[in-house]
Design a protein around this motif. Structure first.
Motif, PDB file in Angstrom:
ATOM      1  N   HIS A 175      -1.919   3.460   1.145  1.00 45.64           N
ATOM      2  CA  HIS A 175      -2.249   3.329  -0.278  1.00 45.64           C
ATOM      3  C   HIS A 175      -2.805   4.683  -0.723  1.00 45.64           C
ATOM      4  O   HIS A 175      -4.028   4.870  -0.751  1.00 45.64           O
TER       5      HIS A 175
ATOM      6  N   GLN B 298      -0.036  -6.891  -9.019  1.00 45.50           N
ATOM      7  CA  GLN B 298      -0.978  -6.022  -9.725  1.00 45.50           C
ATOM      8  C   GLN B 298      -0.297  -5.300 -10.877  1.00 45.50           C
ATOM      9  O   GLN B 298      -0.835  -5.214 -11.977  1.00 45.50           O
TER      10      GLN B 298
ATOM     11  N   ARG C  16       1.612  -8.146  -3.299  1.00 45.79           N
ATOM     12  CA  ARG C  16       0.317  -7.896  -3.946  1.00 45.79           C
ATOM     13  C   ARG C  16       0.437  -6.754  -4.957  1.00 45.79           C
ATOM     14  O   ARG C  16      -0.052  -6.840  -6.080  1.00 45.79           O
ATOM     15  N   LYS C  17       1.129  -5.688  -4.579  1.00 42.25           N
ATOM     16  CA  LYS C  17       1.307  -4.545  -5.486  1.00 42.25           C
ATOM     17  C   LYS C  17       2.139  -4.954  -6.704  1.00 42.25           C
ATOM     18  O   LYS C  17       1.814  -4.579  -7.835  1.00 42.25           O
TER      19      LYS C  17
END
Length: 169
Positions: free
Chosen positions: A7, A165, A161-162
Motif C-alpha cells: 500500500h 473504498q 476492500r480497495k
C-alpha cells in the motif's frame, strides 16, 4: 493463500522493512550480530523515493507468468507450486543478469549471500520469507511495518476492500 500486499500511499519511508528483511535472511537472525556477518545480509525489499519524496516499498510481485523465470538461461528461477512463490536456486545462478533485465519492477539485485556458494554473487529477490512462514510467522517486512504500507493477506480480499473504498469516495 496470503501474500504481501503493498500500500504505497501508507509508506512513510522509515526503511524498517529493509532492516527486518536483511536480518531475516542473515545466518544469526539477530540484527546486532547480523551487521557483523560476512557476507553482510542485504534486504530483498527496497524503499525508493516517489515523485513527491514519499516512500515507495518495492518488492517482487511473484508474477504469473514471471518474466524473470522465462529469461533465466540456466533455469535457476522456478516457482514453488504450493505457495506460488518465485524462487532462485543460488547454486544454478550464473550471474548473467537476464532475469534483472526482464523484471518489470527492477527488484532483482546481485550480491554475495549466505545461501549462495562462498565468494559468488548471485541473483537475490524476495522469497516471501518462506522459512518464517513455515514457522507460522508472517514475512519480516510486514511484521515491522507500523504504518500498514505492507500487509499479509488474501489478494482478492485486499482488492475488494480497495474497490469498496474507491466506490464510496
Amino acid at each position: 493463500m496470503n501474500q504481501v500486499i503493498v500500500h504505497p500511499e501508507r509508506c512513510v519511508g522509515c526503511m524498517q522493512c529493509m532492516a527486518a528483511c536483511a536480518t531475516a535472511h542473515s545466518r544469526t537472525l539477530q540484527l546486532y550480530s547480523a551487521i557483523r556477518e560476512t557476507p553482510l545480509p542485504k534486504p530483498r525489499i527496497h524503499v525508493g523515493v516517489g515523485l513527491y519524496d514519499e516512500g515507495f516499498p518495492n518488492r517482487c510481485r511473484h508474477c504469473n507468468p514471471a518474466p524473470c523465470m522465462l529469461a533465466c538461461l540456466p533455469g535457476a528461477i522456478y516457482r514453488d507450486l504450493r505457495t506460488e512463490t518465485v524462487l532462485i536456486d543460488p547454486d544454478r545462478c550464473i550471474n548473467c543478469a537476464s532475469c534483472a533485465m526482464a523484471c518489470p519492477f527492477g527488484v532483482i539485485r546481485y550480491h554475495e549471500d549466505s545461501s549462495a556458494p562462498p565468494k559468488k554473487a548471485v541473483a537475490i529477490k524476495c522469497d516471501n520469507c518462506m522459512e518464517r512462514q513455515q514457522q507460522g510467522l508472517m514475512p519480516a517486512c510486514v511484521e515491522v511495518c507500523k504504518s500498514g504500507a505492507l500487509t499479509f493477506e488474501d489478494p482478492a480480499r485486499a482488492l475488494k476492500r480497495k474497490t469498496d473504498q474507491v466506490s464510496q469516495s
